[in-house]
Design a protein around this motif. Structure first.
Motif, PDB file in Angstrom:
ATOM      1  N   PHE A 173       0.886  -1.176   0.000  1.00 28.83           N
ATOM      2  CA  PHE A 173       0.000   0.000   0.000  1.00 28.83           C
ATOM      3  C   PHE A 173       0.917   1.217   0.000  1.00 28.83           C
ATOM      4  N   VAL A 174       0.972   1.914  -1.126  1.00 29.36           N
ATOM      5  CA  VAL A 174       1.921   3.013  -1.306  1.00 29.36           C
ATOM      6  C   VAL A 174       1.151   4.326  -1.390  1.00 29.36           C
ATOM      7  N   VAL A 175       1.597   5.324  -0.636  1.00 28.50           N
ATOM      8  CA  VAL A 175       0.961   6.640  -0.619  1.00 28.50           C
ATOM      9  C   VAL A 175       1.914   7.667  -1.202  1.00 28.50           C
ATOM     10  N   PHE A 176       1.410   8.480  -2.126  1.00 29.65           N
ATOM     11  CA  PHE A 176       2.231   9.539  -2.724  1.00 29.65           C
ATOM     12  C   PHE A 176       1.427  10.823  -2.752  1.00 29.65           C
ATOM     13  N   ASN A 177       1.999  11.911  -2.221  1.00 34.44           N
ATOM     14  CA  ASN A 177       1.337  13.212  -2.217  1.00 34.44           C
ATOM     15  C   ASN A 177       1.738  13.977  -3.469  1.00 34.44           C
ATOM     16  N   CYS A 178       0.795  14.188  -4.358  1.00 31.07           N
ATOM     17  CA  CYS A 178       1.082  14.836  -5.638  1.00 31.07           C
ATOM     18  C   CYS A 178       1.486  16.298  -5.477  1.00 31.07           C
ATOM     19  N   ALA A 179       1.184  16.903  -4.323  1.00 28.12           N
ATOM     20  CA  ALA A 179       1.523  18.312  -4.125  1.00 28.12           C
ATOM     21  C   ALA A 179       3.018  18.527  -3.942  1.00 28.12           C
ATOM     22  N   LYS A 205      21.908   7.029 -11.651  1.00 31.24           N
ATOM     23  CA  LYS A 205      21.636   5.601 -11.766  1.00 31.24           C
ATOM     24  C   LYS A 205      20.156   5.393 -12.042  1.00 31.24           C
ATOM     25  N   GLU A 206      19.822   4.217 -12.510  1.00 35.57           N
ATOM     26  CA  GLU A 206      18.427   3.893 -12.789  1.00 35.57           C
ATOM     27  C   GLU A 206      17.675   3.693 -11.476  1.00 35.57           C
ATOM     28  N   THR A 207      16.447   4.223 -11.441  1.00 35.36           N
ATOM     29  CA  THR A 207      15.667   4.184 -10.205  1.00 35.36           C
ATOM     30  C   THR A 207      14.242   3.746 -10.499  1.00 35.36           C
ATOM     31  N   ASP A 208      13.704   2.888  -9.624  1.00 32.80           N
ATOM     32  CA  ASP A 208      12.304   2.488  -9.743  1.00 32.80           C
ATOM     33  C   ASP A 208      11.399   3.556  -9.148  1.00 32.80           C
ATOM     34  N   GLY A 209      10.182   3.647  -9.661  1.00 37.95           N
ATOM     35  CA  GLY A 209       9.204   4.589  -9.125  1.00 37.95           C
ATOM     36  C   GLY A 209       8.210   3.902  -8.215  1.00 37.95           C
ATOM     37  N   ILE A 210       7.240   4.673  -7.727  1.00 38.14           N
ATOM     38  CA  ILE A 210       6.267   4.124  -6.791  1.00 38.14           C
ATOM     39  C   ILE A 210       5.334   3.131  -7.483  1.00 38.14           C
ATOM     40  N   VAL A 211       5.166   3.244  -8.801  1.00 35.58           N
ATOM     41  CA  VAL A 211       4.341   2.271  -9.528  1.00 35.58           C
ATOM     42  C   VAL A 211       4.944   0.883  -9.402  1.00 35.58           C
ATOM     43  N   SER A 212       6.259   0.798  -9.503  1.00 31.64           N
ATOM     44  CA  SER A 212       6.930  -0.489  -9.357  1.00 31.64           C
ATOM     45  C   SER A 212       6.759  -1.028  -7.943  1.00 31.64           C
ATOM     46  N   ARG A 213       6.885  -0.132  -6.937  1.00 31.30           N
ATOM     47  CA  ARG A 213       6.755  -0.569  -5.543  1.00 31.30           C
ATOM     48  C   ARG A 213       5.329  -0.992  -5.202  1.00 31.30           C
ATOM     49  N   ALA A 214       4.340  -0.388  -5.892  1.00 29.68           N
ATOM     50  CA  ALA A 214       2.937  -0.678  -5.591  1.00 29.68           C
ATOM     51  C   ALA A 214       2.389  -1.843  -6.408  1.00 29.68           C
ATOM     52  N   ASP A 215       3.203  -2.426  -7.271  1.00 32.07           N
ATOM     53  CA  ASP A 215       2.743  -3.525  -8.126  1.00 32.07           C
ATOM     54  C   ASP A 215       2.155  -4.653  -7.274  1.00 32.07           C
ATOM     55  N   GLY A 216       0.938  -5.057  -7.632  1.00 39.27           N
ATOM     56  CA  GLY A 216       0.274  -6.107  -6.872  1.00 39.27           C
ATOM     57  C   GLY A 216      -0.515  -5.595  -5.686  1.00 39.27           C
ATOM     58  N   GLY A 217      -0.603  -4.270  -5.538  1.00 39.77           N
ATOM     59  CA  GLY A 217      -1.305  -3.697  -4.392  1.00 39.77           C
ATOM     60  C   GLY A 217      -2.108  -2.463  -4.761  1.00 39.77           C
ATOM     61  N   ILE A 218      -2.125  -1.501  -3.854  1.00 40.76           N
ATOM     62  CA  ILE A 218      -2.917  -0.275  -4.029  1.00 40.76           C
ATOM     63  C   ILE A 218      -1.996   0.934  -3.960  1.00 40.76           C
ATOM     64  N   LEU A 219      -2.230   1.887  -4.856  1.00 38.21           N
ATOM     65  CA  LEU A 219      -1.487   3.148  -4.869  1.00 38.21           C
ATOM     66  C   LEU A 219      -2.458   4.280  -4.584  1.00 38.21           C
ATOM     67  N   LEU A 220      -2.199   5.021  -3.506  1.00 41.69           N
ATOM     68  CA  LEU A 220      -3.010   6.191  -3.153  1.00 41.69           C
ATOM     69  C   LEU A 220      -2.287   7.451  -3.624  1.00 41.69           C
ATOM     70  N   LEU A 221      -2.902   8.178  -4.550  1.00 34.56           N
ATOM     71  CA  LEU A 221      -2.376   9.470  -4.993  1.00 34.56           C
ATOM     72  C   LEU A 221      -3.137  10.548  -4.232  1.00 34.56           C
ATOM     73  N   ASP A 222      -2.525  11.029  -3.152  1.00 30.83           N
ATOM     74  CA  ASP A 222      -3.136  12.060  -2.316  1.00 30.83           C
ATOM     75  C   ASP A 222      -3.021  13.407  -3.025  1.00 30.83           C
ATOM     76  N   GLU A 223      -4.040  14.266  -2.815  1.00 34.07           N
ATOM     77  CA  GLU A 223      -4.099  15.570  -3.491  1.00 34.07           C
ATOM     78  C   GLU A 223      -3.908  15.397  -4.995  1.00 34.07           C
ATOM     79  N   ILE A 224      -4.671  14.477  -5.571  1.00 31.40           N
ATOM     80  CA  ILE A 224      -4.516  14.130  -6.984  1.00 31.40           C
ATOM     81  C   ILE A 224      -4.813  15.319  -7.895  1.00 31.40           C
ATOM     82  N   HIS A 225      -5.560  16.296  -7.383  1.00 33.20           N
ATOM     83  CA  HIS A 225      -5.855  17.481  -8.197  1.00 33.20           C
ATOM     84  C   HIS A 225      -4.609  18.307  -8.493  1.00 33.20           C
ATOM     85  N   ARG A 226      -3.501  18.034  -7.766  1.00 35.26           N
ATOM     86  CA  ARG A 226      -2.260  18.769  -8.015  1.00 35.26           C
ATOM     87  C   ARG A 226      -1.429  18.139  -9.141  1.00 35.26           C
TER      88      ARG A 226
END
Length: 708
Positions: A173-179, A205-226
């Motif tokens: 369960f990954v939370v990311f604040n778009c603001a 260096k190459e880096t994974d994003g939160i989409v990769s970390r949330a694979d198989g679960g839920i991604l919460l984009l907080d303040e998605i309007h931003r």
């Protein structure tokens, strides 16, 4: 006989005397009752009761107060068989009318939400439908004002997905604040999808994003309007296809299986693209505190008070008038505002009984006038009508027993306490082998940062002294105001309001620690400033006055603490700092590094210059000069640049502006952060910072000692 055996024997013996009617009337035995009968402290009783529940010897019955009953006796009385993994019963009535429902639906995470059967019933049904929709659920948007519990609701959706086995127990369960990066789409997309090496300046260096970390679960984009429109389109493509590319990547399509939940305080139709909204079929609106029924409002107050009772380990009693005042005064801030008002009242009530075994008594006298007056007038909405007032109990008494609930997800953060900062961090830095001079500089910077964070929470309040008096004894505040006048006279400079807030809170916490004998009077900390230092002399005088005023012995470390505080807090017009300008080629490299520094240190003496490759040297010079003029506070400006050609600008800028400027090339995020930290130190000049960065700083990794 062990204590736990005594407690169990008491419950078993008395449970055998119950029949069905007596059980329905009394529900069992409370921790308070057991403690009094066996002459055992209630806290110790609660501890043993929880162990007995886990051992499946007794059953917990959610009641007010929480009750306990022998498990086997309950099965005999009600002629039922309890599930092996059951530890608590939420509703005895449901248990009698429909035992199967009592053991299934009541275990659902949604049932722990206050309002699950009232104000949140429809929202929960929507969420369940979204999560169970084949094959992988439906993307969901949660709408509601600040403090209504949107993130909490998303967290419960995640727990429910695991409960119905739609997600595995270890699903992310990954939370990311778009603001956080709304003004930098490139960096924002990098955080969401990751990036490859060399995709932008600083991408080492190459880096994974939160989409990769949330694979198989839920991604919460907080303040998605931003989310900028560009980012919305890319996220929309991902939701539509389940595929994505890292930033800078071509010809490679990656896949991830994610259920997306967005949360916003805004009208989605005015902030999100229509194509984006259409891809999110479920919209859930969380009601404000005003819109909740009176029973939910009272239950929320009861729960928040229960949290405070656990934190201070004291019983809390609150009057009906105080409950009504809390309900009436909670408006724009919703549950978040209610929580703050309750914490402030409990804080003041705690001080009133800190050295006694008495409970915290919350009455109208503990509230400021803006809350107290709410009980005298009806709002335009008529929040609490006469009929509703009748449902408020005369008093509510809360024991610090603690019930499992999902109401809160944030950590409790105590108020600013300079003693804790000095004591805790000094020990940690000493263990890493840091010198006293380095520790002194580090802690001074840390105090500055803590003060800014604390002051930021008060800056929007129209009556800051009133806010302070909610949690600190008036006598302490008045004494600190006297100290402030003394220090201003001795140091011949003005101190701002931060001094009053910081020292008042610090003294309040310190006096409590001394009374509880939690302060060391033989500290190994040695952070004394120079004997000739004016701040140290004034701190020594304040230390003596404080001991005399409150008739108590105060640790010598307080002189050092107050010295650091006096050196850190000055009127803003006197806080001249070295300015910083970060200049780097590319569309957003400099802006990205500066954004990180501003976020971590909350500073405004740093500016960014993003230099397009086609920009002419003369235009570069003019742009940098403009930034240097803006950021200069009279102590010079440090240029942090990415290439050697820019490194030559400092001499030219000196000639054009008469502003002392020095430059360092090979800029990195680490270098920017350390420069900001160094420039935040009191009485630091440009030459000192420049010399330290070019000769002494080797990156943060060198300060980490690894043992193999």
């Amino acid at each position: 006989m062990k204590r736990i055996d005594k407690i169990y024997n008491y419950i078993l013996k008395n449970s055998k005397n119950f029949n069905k009617d007596k059980f329905l009337d009394q529900k069992g035995f409370s921790a308070q009752e057991i403690g009094e009968k066996l002459d055992i402290l209630r806290n110790n009783v609660s501890k043993e009761l929880n162990i007995l529940c886990r051992e499946k010897k007794i059953i917990k019955i959610k009641n007010r107060p929480v009750m306990y009953f022998d498990r086997s006796c309950l099965e005999n009385i009600l002629s039922i068989k309890l599930p092996e993994d059951l530890e608590e019963i939420l509703d005895v009535n449901i248990l009698l009318s429909s035992p199967s429902n009592a053991f299934t639906e009541n275990k659902s995470p949604f049932n722990y939400l206050i309002g699950a059967n009232t104000s949140l019933k429809n929202q929960i049904e929507q969420a369940k439908a979204a999560l169970m929709y084949p094959p992988n659920g439906l993307h969901t948007l949660i709408i509601g004002g600040t403090g209504v519990g949107k993130s909490l609701f998303a967290n419960i959706m995640y727990e429910y997905s695991k409960y119905i086995k739609r997600l595995s127990k270890d699903a992310p369960f990954v939370v990311f604040n778009c603001a956080d990066y709304a003004n930098n789409p490139q960096l924002l997309l990098s955080y969401i999808f990751g990036h490859i090496k060399g995709s932008f300046i600083g991408a080492a260096k190459e880096t994974d994003g939160i989409v990769s970390r949330a694979d198989g679960g839920i991604l919460l984009l907080d303040e998605i309007h931003r989310l900028p429109h560009e980012a919305q389109e890319i996220v929309f493509h991902f939701m539509d296809t389940g595929t994505y590319n890292k930033l800078g990547e071509t010809g490679s399509t990656r896949r991830a299986s994610i259920l997306l939940i967005g949360s916003t305080t805004e009208d989605p139709n005015s902030t999100l693209l229509n194509t984006f909204i259409r891809k999110i079929p479920i919209t859930i609106t969380i009601p404000s505190f005003d819109e909740r029924p009176i029973d939910d409002q009272i239950e929320l107050i009861h729960y928040l008070l229960s949290n405070e009772a656990q934190r201070v380990n004291k019983t809390i009693k609150i009057s009906a008038e105080s409950i009504e005042a809390l309900i009436r005064s909670t408006s724009y801030g919703n549950v978040g505002q209610l929580k703050l008002n309750i914490q402030l009242a409990c804080g003041k009530g705690f001080l009133n009984c800190i050295n006694t075994d008495e409970c915290i008594d919350i009455n109208l006298n503990l509230f400021p006038s803006n809350i107290k007056n709410k009980i005298l007038t009806f709002s335009a909405k008529g929040k609490v009508n006469v009929t509703e007032c009748d449902t408020i109990p005369n008093t509510i008494t809360i024991q610090p027993d603690g019930d499992k609930t999902f109401l809160e997800t944030d950590d409790y953060k105590p108020h600013f306490n300079i003693y804790n900062i000095v004591e805790d961090k000094t020990s940690a830095l000493h263990e890493e082998g840091m010198s006293d001079d380095y520790i002194k500089d580090f802690i001074t910077t840390d105090i500055n940062i803590h003060l800014k964070q604390f002051y930021a929470r008060l800056k929007n309040d129209t009556n800051r002294r009133e806010v302070l008096l909610k949690i600190v004894n008036k006598d302490i505040v008045e004494f600190v105001e006297e100290i402030k006048a003394l220090a201003e006279s001795r140091l011949n400079r003005k101190l701002n309001e931060r001094f009053i807030y910081a020292v008042s809170l610090h003294f309040s916490a310190l006096f409590n620690r001394i009374k509880k004998r939690k302060v060391s009077f033989s500290s190994h900390i040695e952070l004394q400033l120079s004997v000739n230092n004016k701040e140290y002399d004034v701190a020594t005088e304040i230390h003596q006055l404080t001991q005399k005023r409150y008739n108590m012995t105060i640790p010598a470390i307080e002189v050092d603490s107050l010295s650091l505080l006096l050196a850190s807090i000055q009127e803003s017009s006197h806080q001249e700092r070295v300015g910083i300008v970060v200049a780097s080629h590319g569309s957003s490299a400099a802006t990205s590094m500066v954004a990180v520094a501003r976020k971590l240190f909350d500073v405004d003496n740093i500016l960014a210059v993003d230099i397009p490759l086609e920009m002419t040297p003369s235009d570069i010079l003019q742009t940098v000069i403009e930034k240097v003029k803006i950021v200069d506070e009279g102590k010079g400006v440090l240029l942090l640049v990415d290439m050697g050609s820019l490194n030559n600008l400092s001499d030219v800028i000196n000639e054009h502006t008469n502003i002392n400027t020095k430059s360092l090339d090979m800029v990195s995020t680490q270098l920017v952060l350390e420069a900001v930290r160094a420039c935040s130190l009191y009485n630091t000049n440009l030459n000192t910072v420049y010399s330290y960065l070019i000769n002494g700083f080797r990156g943060y990794a060198n300060n980490i000692i690894t043992e193999y």
